[in-house]
Motif scaffolding. Sequence first.
Motif, PDB file in Angstrom:
ATOM      1  N   LEU A   5      17.561  19.464   4.750  1.00 25.68           N
ATOM      2  CA  LEU A   5      16.741  18.178   4.763  1.00 25.68           C
ATOM      3  C   LEU A   5      16.215  18.145   3.866  1.00 25.68           C
ATOM      4  CD1 LEU A   5      14.546  19.479   8.388  1.00 25.68           C
ATOM      5  CD2 LEU A   5      16.390  17.741   8.254  1.00 25.68           C
ATOM      6  N   LEU A   6      16.296  18.881   3.057  1.00 22.09           N
ATOM      7  CA  LEU A   6      15.739  18.665   1.276  1.00 22.09           C
ATOM      8  C   LEU A   6      16.947  17.820   0.770  1.00 22.09           C
ATOM      9  CD1 LEU A   6      12.087  20.507   1.449  1.00 22.09           C
ATOM     10  CD2 LEU A   6      12.529  18.075   1.458  1.00 22.09           C
ATOM     11  N   GLN A   7      17.497  17.068   0.280  1.00 15.89           N
ATOM     12  CA  GLN A   7      18.614  16.747  -0.890  1.00 15.89           C
ATOM     13  C   GLN A   7      19.070  17.089  -1.721  1.00 15.89           C
ATOM     14  OE1 GLN A   7      21.483  15.381   0.786  1.00 15.89           O
ATOM     15  NE2 GLN A   7      22.855  15.664  -1.088  1.00 15.89           N
ATOM     16  N   LYS A   8      17.158  17.710  -2.256  1.00 13.81           N
ATOM     17  CA  LYS A   8      17.496  17.630  -3.939  1.00 13.81           C
ATOM     18  C   LYS A   8      17.499  19.932  -4.360  1.00 13.81           C
ATOM     19  CE  LYS A   8      12.307  19.232  -4.485  1.00 13.81           C
ATOM     20  NZ  LYS A   8      11.282  18.808  -4.903  1.00 13.81           N
ATOM     21  N   TYR A   9      17.791  20.075  -3.217  1.00 17.08           N
ATOM     22  CA  TYR A   9      17.698  21.579  -2.559  1.00 17.08           C
ATOM     23  C   TYR A   9      18.928  22.513  -2.964  1.00 17.08           C
ATOM     24  CZ  TYR A   9      12.874  22.776  -2.889  1.00 17.08           C
ATOM     25  OH  TYR A   9      11.851  22.763  -3.963  1.00 17.08           O
ATOM     26  N   GLN A  10      19.912  20.864  -2.787  1.00 17.25           N
ATOM     27  CA  GLN A  10      20.904  21.184  -2.043  1.00 17.25           C
ATOM     28  C   GLN A  10      22.379  20.795  -3.206  1.00 17.25           C
ATOM     29  OE1 GLN A  10      22.351  21.184   2.003  1.00 17.25           O
ATOM     30  NE2 GLN A  10      20.107  21.077   1.187  1.00 17.25           N
ATOM     31  N   ASN A  11      22.412  20.530  -4.141  1.00 16.39           N
ATOM     32  CA  ASN A  11      23.222  20.778  -5.360  1.00 16.39           C
ATOM     33  C   ASN A  11      23.009  21.769  -6.235  1.00 16.39           C
ATOM     34  OD1 ASN A  11      25.097  19.480  -3.725  1.00 16.39           O
ATOM     35  ND2 ASN A  11      24.465  17.909  -4.364  1.00 16.39           N
ATOM     36  N   LEU A  12      22.608  22.774  -6.295  1.00 12.00           N
ATOM     37  CA  LEU A  12      21.560  23.544  -7.484  1.00 12.00           C
ATOM     38  C   LEU A  12      22.452  23.686  -9.024  1.00 12.00           C
ATOM     39  CD1 LEU A  12      20.706  26.977  -5.212  1.00 12.00           C
ATOM     40  CD2 LEU A  12      18.894  25.221  -6.238  1.00 12.00           C
ATOM     41  N   GLN A  13      21.732  23.598 -10.157  1.00 10.70           N
ATOM     42  CA  GLN A  13      22.030  23.669 -11.287  1.00 10.70           C
ATOM     43  C   GLN A  13      21.995  24.589 -11.518  1.00 10.70           C
ATOM     44  OE1 GLN A  13      23.122  20.341 -12.581  1.00 10.70           O
ATOM     45  NE2 GLN A  13      22.919  20.141 -10.598  1.00 10.70           N
ATOM     46  N   LEU A  14      23.650  25.399 -11.408  1.00 11.64           N
ATOM     47  CA  LEU A  14      23.439  27.210 -12.419  1.00 11.64           C
ATOM     48  C   LEU A  14      23.955  27.601 -13.381  1.00 11.64           C
ATOM     49  CD1 LEU A  14      24.809  28.497  -8.783  1.00 11.64           C
ATOM     50  CD2 LEU A  14      23.007  28.222  -9.233  1.00 11.64           C
ATOM     51  N   ASP A  15      23.565  26.606 -14.053  1.00 12.36           N
ATOM     52  CA  ASP A  15      24.204  26.452 -15.234  1.00 12.36           C
ATOM     53  C   ASP A  15      22.870  27.748 -16.802  1.00 12.36           C
ATOM     54  OD1 ASP A  15      25.873  24.422 -15.360  1.00 12.36           O
ATOM     55  OD2 ASP A  15      24.602  22.933 -16.505  1.00 12.36           O
ATOM     56  N   LYS A  16      21.816  27.604 -16.014  1.00 17.14           N
ATOM     57  CA  LYS A  16      20.804  28.827 -16.733  1.00 17.14           C
ATOM     58  C   LYS A  16      21.376  29.710 -16.032  1.00 17.14           C
ATOM     59  CE  LYS A  16      17.389  25.356 -18.511  1.00 17.14           C
ATOM     60  NZ  LYS A  16      15.771  24.886 -17.674  1.00 17.14           N
ATOM     61  N   LEU A  17      21.560  29.639 -14.843  1.00 18.63           N
ATOM     62  CA  LEU A  17      21.993  31.241 -14.407  1.00 18.63           C
ATOM     63  C   LEU A  17      23.061  31.791 -14.072  1.00 18.63           C
ATOM     64  CD1 LEU A  17      19.894  32.972 -12.355  1.00 18.63           C
ATOM     65  CD2 LEU A  17      20.863  31.618 -10.293  1.00 18.63           C
ATOM     66  N   ARG A  18      23.557  32.622 -15.277  1.00 21.96           N
ATOM     67  CA  ARG A  18      24.347  33.181 -15.627  1.00 21.96           C
ATOM     68  C   ARG A  18      24.558  35.132 -15.093  1.00 21.96           C
ATOM     69  NH1 ARG A  18      24.116  33.418 -21.912  1.00 21.96           N
ATOM     70  NH2 ARG A  18      21.263  33.441 -21.493  1.00 21.96           N
ATOM     71  N   GLY A  67      27.235  30.181  -4.965  1.00 21.46           N
ATOM     72  CA  GLY A  67      27.374  29.741  -6.744  1.00 21.46           C
ATOM     73  C   GLY A  67      27.082  30.988  -7.974  1.00 21.46           C
ATOM     74  N   VAL A  68      26.545  31.598  -7.510  1.00 21.02           N
ATOM     75  CA  VAL A  68      26.140  33.236  -7.819  1.00 21.02           C
ATOM     76  C   VAL A  68      27.518  33.979  -8.785  1.00 21.02           C
ATOM     77  CG1 VAL A  68      24.263  35.353  -9.149  1.00 21.02           C
ATOM     78  CG2 VAL A  68      23.855  33.121  -7.589  1.00 21.02           C
ATOM     79  N   LYS A  69      27.406  33.837  -9.950  1.00 17.80           N
ATOM     80  CA  LYS A  69      29.260  34.718 -10.663  1.00 17.80           C
ATOM     81  C   LYS A  69      28.581  36.589 -10.596  1.00 17.80           C
ATOM     82  CE  LYS A  69      31.147  31.196 -10.390  1.00 17.80           C
ATOM     83  NZ  LYS A  69      32.246  31.132  -8.912  1.00 17.80           N
ATOM     84  N   TYR A  70      27.498  36.599 -10.998  1.00 14.26           N
ATOM     85  CA  TYR A  70      26.943  37.907 -11.314  1.00 14.26           C
ATOM     86  C   TYR A  70      25.706  38.007 -11.000  1.00 14.26           C
ATOM     87  CZ  TYR A  70      27.091  42.369 -14.509  1.00 14.26           C
ATOM     88  OH  TYR A  70      27.101  43.450 -14.933  1.00 14.26           O
ATOM     89  N   VAL A  71      25.732  39.756 -10.265  1.00 12.09           N
ATOM     90  CA  VAL A  71      24.766  39.902  -9.112  1.00 12.09           C
ATOM     91  C   VAL A  71      24.072  41.544 -10.008  1.00 12.09           C
ATOM     92  CG1 VAL A  71      23.155  40.260  -7.647  1.00 12.09           C
ATOM     93  CG2 VAL A  71      24.485  38.058  -7.877  1.00 12.09           C
ATOM     94  N   THR A  72      22.787  41.979 -10.157  1.00 11.67           N
ATOM     95  CA  THR A  72      22.908  43.305 -10.424  1.00 11.67           C
ATOM     96  C   THR A  72      21.540  43.808  -9.648  1.00 11.67           C
ATOM     97  OG1 THR A  72      22.644  43.099 -13.390  1.00 11.67           O
ATOM     98  CG2 THR A  72      21.511  45.077 -12.075  1.00 11.67           C
ATOM     99  N   LEU A  73      21.565  44.527  -8.377  1.00 10.09           N
ATOM    100  CA  LEU A  73      20.766  45.207  -7.609  1.00 10.09           C
ATOM    101  C   LEU A  73      20.456  46.488  -7.831  1.00 10.09           C
ATOM    102  CD1 LEU A  73      23.485  45.029  -4.899  1.00 10.09           C
ATOM    103  CD2 LEU A  73      20.991  43.749  -4.806  1.00 10.09           C
ATOM    104  N   TYR A  74      19.618  46.493  -7.684  1.00 10.24           N
ATOM    105  CA  TYR A  74      18.515  48.104  -8.641  1.00 10.24           C
ATOM    106  C   TYR A  74      17.795  48.021  -7.291  1.00 10.24           C
ATOM    107  CZ  TYR A  74      14.648  50.500 -11.342  1.00 10.24           C
ATOM    108  OH  TYR A  74      14.482  51.072 -11.603  1.00 10.24           O
ATOM    109  N   ASP A  75      17.426  49.872  -7.396  1.00  4.52           N
ATOM    110  CA  ASP A  75      16.208  50.893  -7.237  1.00  4.52           C
ATOM    111  C   ASP A  75      16.334  51.928  -7.418  1.00  4.52           C
ATOM    112  OD1 ASP A  75      17.459  52.970  -4.327  1.00  4.52           O
ATOM    113  OD2 ASP A  75      18.631  51.130  -4.941  1.00  4.52           O
ATOM    114  N   MET A  76      15.127  52.147  -7.278  1.00  3.64           N
ATOM    115  CA  MET A  76      14.132  53.056  -8.349  1.00  3.64           C
ATOM    116  C   MET A  76      15.459  54.471  -7.865  1.00  3.64           C
ATOM    117  SD  MET A  76      10.540  53.667  -8.904  1.00  3.64           S
ATOM    118  CE  MET A  76      10.579  54.520 -10.107  1.00  3.64           C
ATOM    119  N   GLU A  77      15.347  54.733  -6.340  1.00  3.95           N
ATOM    120  CA  GLU A  77      16.028  56.100  -6.041  1.00  3.95           C
ATOM    121  C   GLU A  77      17.207  56.100  -6.298  1.00  3.95           C
ATOM    122  OE1 GLU A  77      14.557  57.247  -2.111  1.00  3.95           O
ATOM    123  OE2 GLU A  77      11.768  56.846  -3.111  1.00  3.95           O
TER     124      GLU A  77
END
Length: 259
Positions: A61-74, A102-112
Amino acid sequence: MDLSDEIARVLIPPLQRVQSSKILRFTLGFFWCLLHLPVSIVHLGSYLIKQLLYYMISSGLLQKYQNLQLDKLRYLAIVVESEEAKNTTKIKQLLSWLSSIGVKYVTLYDMEGVLKKSVETDLKSSENPSVADGNAVASVHQERMTVELLSFSDGKGAVAKAASFLCLQYLEGDSVGYNKMEPVFTETDVTNALKAVGHGGPDPDLLLVYGPARCHLGFPAWRIRYTEIVHMGSLRSMKYGAVVKAIYDFSKKHQNYGS
């Protein structure tokens, strides 16, 4: 003075003190509730507004959240409290959301290392991924997204290996004997040592923390020097709209790195 007067003289002052103490506690409790009530109302109102916003984002319903700019989020990092990390269904749902965003690289972390034992197996057994195992981390390459799995032991091992590498370099230096100067290691030296032993890794631009603690829970500190950290609450109550909003807010921020 008869016995009844003597008993009254002895017992009445303590009774009066007890009654005064009860009145004081009641008065203080009343004022505490009176002060706490508006705070609770504001907190509840803020929570309801956020939930409504998340619902509107998820519903488109909120248009501004539909097209995220992922240039900064490598690179994006996810820190999960180990007890909640056992909920692999939620983890896989979260990865699916990030992939669709559209995120290209994700690091998953937990302590154990719960995620390294569970999520890695699930990702490897999927239809199309190609898997590459490093020295201390496992990187699972999916069709659209790379997932790196980390635990607290990886950070400890990385520091130990980097220290051994720097010590070996120092001992093999040109100066020998009494002329050898005291070692002075800069941040660049440590960074290069970590990369040399295979534990450099990319610095996440944004780190999302799921769990009760508002901290990075031991995520390698040398990789979050300029990372934006956002606490997302419990993994059990995660919302797609909350993830989108966190990424959108990050895309609108300007970071000053100094001179």
